[in-house]
Design a protein around this motif. Sequence first.
Motif, PDB file in Angstrom:
ATOM      1  N   TRP A 137     -81.162  29.112 -28.298  1.00 28.15           N
ATOM      2  CA  TRP A 137     -81.620  27.905 -27.609  1.00 28.15           C
ATOM      3  C   TRP A 137     -81.463  28.051 -26.102  1.00 28.15           C
ATOM      4  O   TRP A 137     -82.325  27.606 -25.337  1.00 28.15           O
ATOM      5  CB  TRP A 137     -80.838  26.687 -28.109  1.00 28.15           C
ATOM      6  CG  TRP A 137     -81.302  25.388 -27.530  1.00 28.15           C
ATOM      7  CD1 TRP A 137     -82.319  24.608 -27.992  1.00 28.15           C
ATOM      8  CD2 TRP A 137     -80.790  24.722 -26.362  1.00 28.15           C
ATOM      9  NE1 TRP A 137     -82.459  23.488 -27.194  1.00 28.15           N
ATOM     10  CE2 TRP A 137     -81.533  23.537 -26.187  1.00 28.15           C
ATOM     11  CE3 TRP A 137     -79.783  25.006 -25.459  1.00 28.15           C
ATOM     12  CZ2 TRP A 137     -81.303  22.651 -25.149  1.00 28.15           C
ATOM     13  CZ3 TRP A 137     -79.539  24.126 -24.420  1.00 28.15           C
ATOM     14  CH2 TRP A 137     -80.294  22.954 -24.273  1.00 28.15           C
ATOM     15  N   PHE A 138     -80.380  28.683 -25.654  1.00 31.76           N
ATOM     16  CA  PHE A 138     -80.089  28.810 -24.233  1.00 31.76           C
ATOM     17  C   PHE A 138     -81.018  29.803 -23.530  1.00 31.76           C
ATOM     18  O   PHE A 138     -81.060  29.848 -22.308  1.00 31.76           O
ATOM     19  CB  PHE A 138     -78.629  29.240 -24.021  1.00 31.76           C
ATOM     20  CG  PHE A 138     -77.650  28.243 -24.563  1.00 31.76           C
ATOM     21  CD1 PHE A 138     -77.367  27.082 -23.863  1.00 31.76           C
ATOM     22  CD2 PHE A 138     -77.022  28.454 -25.785  1.00 31.76           C
ATOM     23  CE1 PHE A 138     -76.464  26.149 -24.361  1.00 31.76           C
ATOM     24  CE2 PHE A 138     -76.122  27.526 -26.288  1.00 31.76           C
ATOM     25  CZ  PHE A 138     -75.847  26.375 -25.576  1.00 31.76           C
ATOM     26  N   ILE A 139     -81.759  30.585 -24.278  1.00 32.32           N
ATOM     27  CA  ILE A 139     -82.623  31.613 -23.707  1.00 32.32           C
ATOM     28  C   ILE A 139     -84.051  31.110 -23.538  1.00 32.32           C
ATOM     29  O   ILE A 139     -84.807  31.624 -22.720  1.00 32.32           O
ATOM     30  CB  ILE A 139     -82.593  32.889 -24.591  1.00 32.32           C
ATOM     31  CG1 ILE A 139     -81.152  33.359 -24.816  1.00 32.32           C
ATOM     32  CG2 ILE A 139     -83.418  34.006 -23.997  1.00 32.32           C
ATOM     33  CD1 ILE A 139     -80.335  33.610 -23.560  1.00 32.32           C
ATOM     34  N   THR A 140     -84.440  30.077 -24.281  1.00 32.31           N
ATOM     35  CA  THR A 140     -85.792  29.548 -24.150  1.00 32.31           C
ATOM     36  C   THR A 140     -85.973  28.946 -22.761  1.00 32.31           C
ATOM     37  O   THR A 140     -85.015  28.554 -22.102  1.00 32.31           O
ATOM     38  CB  THR A 140     -86.100  28.498 -25.240  1.00 32.31           C
ATOM     39  OG1 THR A 140     -85.163  27.439 -25.138  1.00 32.31           O
ATOM     40  CG2 THR A 140     -86.038  29.121 -26.632  1.00 32.31           C
TER      41      THR A 140
ATOM     42  N   PHE B 169     -70.116  32.158 -23.517  1.00 29.52           N
ATOM     43  CA  PHE B 169     -69.755  33.065 -22.425  1.00 29.52           C
ATOM     44  C   PHE B 169     -68.349  33.620 -22.653  1.00 29.52           C
ATOM     45  O   PHE B 169     -68.117  34.824 -22.466  1.00 29.52           O
ATOM     46  CB  PHE B 169     -69.832  32.364 -21.064  1.00 29.52           C
ATOM     47  CG  PHE B 169     -71.135  32.545 -20.355  1.00 29.52           C
ATOM     48  CD1 PHE B 169     -71.310  33.548 -19.410  1.00 29.52           C
ATOM     49  CD2 PHE B 169     -72.204  31.699 -20.621  1.00 29.52           C
ATOM     50  CE1 PHE B 169     -72.516  33.710 -18.752  1.00 29.52           C
ATOM     51  CE2 PHE B 169     -73.413  31.855 -19.958  1.00 29.52           C
ATOM     52  CZ  PHE B 169     -73.571  32.865 -19.024  1.00 29.52           C
ATOM     53  N   GLU B 170     -67.425  32.755 -23.051  1.00 32.24           N
ATOM     54  CA  GLU B 170     -66.044  33.191 -23.292  1.00 32.24           C
ATOM     55  C   GLU B 170     -65.944  34.178 -24.448  1.00 32.24           C
ATOM     56  O   GLU B 170     -65.051  35.027 -24.476  1.00 32.24           O
ATOM     57  CB  GLU B 170     -65.140  31.976 -23.571  1.00 32.24           C
ATOM     58  CG  GLU B 170     -64.945  31.096 -22.365  1.00 32.24           C
ATOM     59  CD  GLU B 170     -64.258  29.777 -22.668  1.00 32.24           C
ATOM     60  OE1 GLU B 170     -63.866  29.106 -21.694  1.00 32.24           O
ATOM     61  OE2 GLU B 170     -64.124  29.391 -23.856  1.00 32.24           O
TER      62      GLU B 170
ATOM     63  N   LEU C  32     -73.027  35.514 -24.498  1.00 27.98           N
ATOM     64  CA  LEU C  32     -73.971  35.308 -23.407  1.00 27.98           C
ATOM     65  C   LEU C  32     -73.353  35.840 -22.123  1.00 27.98           C
ATOM     66  O   LEU C  32     -72.131  35.930 -22.008  1.00 27.98           O
ATOM     67  CB  LEU C  32     -74.301  33.815 -23.237  1.00 27.98           C
ATOM     68  CG  LEU C  32     -75.074  33.139 -24.358  1.00 27.98           C
ATOM     69  CD1 LEU C  32     -75.165  31.629 -24.109  1.00 27.98           C
ATOM     70  CD2 LEU C  32     -76.465  33.729 -24.509  1.00 27.98           C
ATOM     71  N   GLU C  33     -74.211  36.169 -21.180  1.00 26.84           N
ATOM     72  CA  GLU C  33     -73.773  36.629 -19.864  1.00 26.84           C
ATOM     73  C   GLU C  33     -74.864  36.302 -18.859  1.00 26.84           C
ATOM     74  O   GLU C  33     -75.955  35.871 -19.236  1.00 26.84           O
ATOM     75  CB  GLU C  33     -73.483  38.128 -19.879  1.00 26.84           C
ATOM     76  CG  GLU C  33     -74.711  38.988 -20.137  1.00 26.84           C
ATOM     77  CD  GLU C  33     -74.413  40.465 -20.285  1.00 26.84           C
ATOM     78  OE1 GLU C  33     -73.223  40.836 -20.441  1.00 26.84           O
ATOM     79  OE2 GLU C  33     -75.363  41.257 -20.251  1.00 26.84           O
TER      80      GLU C  33
ATOM     81  N   ALA D 130     -78.369  34.898 -20.203  1.00 25.45           N
ATOM     82  CA  ALA D 130     -79.079  35.878 -21.029  1.00 25.45           C
ATOM     83  C   ALA D 130     -78.160  36.324 -22.161  1.00 25.45           C
ATOM     84  O   ALA D 130     -76.946  36.144 -22.091  1.00 25.45           O
ATOM     85  CB  ALA D 130     -79.489  37.084 -20.184  1.00 25.45           C
ATOM     86  N   HIS D 131     -78.761  36.891 -23.188  1.00 28.55           N
ATOM     87  CA  HIS D 131     -77.956  37.459 -24.269  1.00 28.55           C
ATOM     88  C   HIS D 131     -77.081  38.559 -23.697  1.00 28.55           C
ATOM     89  O   HIS D 131     -77.525  39.338 -22.848  1.00 28.55           O
ATOM     90  CB  HIS D 131     -78.848  38.042 -25.373  1.00 28.55           C
ATOM     91  CG  HIS D 131     -79.518  37.008 -26.210  1.00 28.55           C
ATOM     92  ND1 HIS D 131     -78.830  36.187 -27.073  1.00 28.55           N
ATOM     93  CD2 HIS D 131     -80.820  36.656 -26.325  1.00 28.55           C
ATOM     94  CE1 HIS D 131     -79.679  35.380 -27.686  1.00 28.55           C
ATOM     95  NE2 HIS D 131     -80.887  35.633 -27.240  1.00 28.55           N
TER      96      HIS D 131
END
Length: 182
Positions: free
Chosen positions: A63-66, A127-128, A132-133, A146-147
Amino acid sequence: MTQKSLVDEMHQVQLAIDLIELGARLQVLETETELSRTRLIKLYKEVCGMSPPKGMLPFSTDWFITWLPNVHSSLFYNIYASLLRDTCCERIEAFVKAYRLYNEQMMLEGAEPVLGLTRAWTLVRFFESDLLEFSRCTRCGGQFVAHAHSPSHDYICGICQPPSRAGKTRKLQQAKEDSQGR
């Protein structure tokens, strides 16, 4: 109860209230505070006037990449990372401040926030967990979600190269149809 433990308890209650007012789900509250589930449910009912919603939290990084979620997620996480790096804020304090700043920015822009508190919290957790990064856009130099471990040497963000259907929302289409019908 000692004065220190009373102050700690009050701090935990205030944190829970802040998170509830921002839209936190019960699972977020349980993870980020030291208050009992029973106490959190009572607080939630006091603050919102209803029981907390049930259901699972978001669990996919996709979802965070769309396109649009990525722009909003990247804005929020850049604010959060900056607060952690440049201030003496603790993790959860930086999170609350970053989420408030994100919402203020959306209000100033007249834009609808895309990133709810639970998604923002999930983003931080991803992220933790190194799921993701950030990747740096080769055109604008901005940092975007991004992944993790994806090739990023030729990364171009969704702002510099939006998808062909970007911005063609139902609301925009409806406004266009309304203006043509008059």
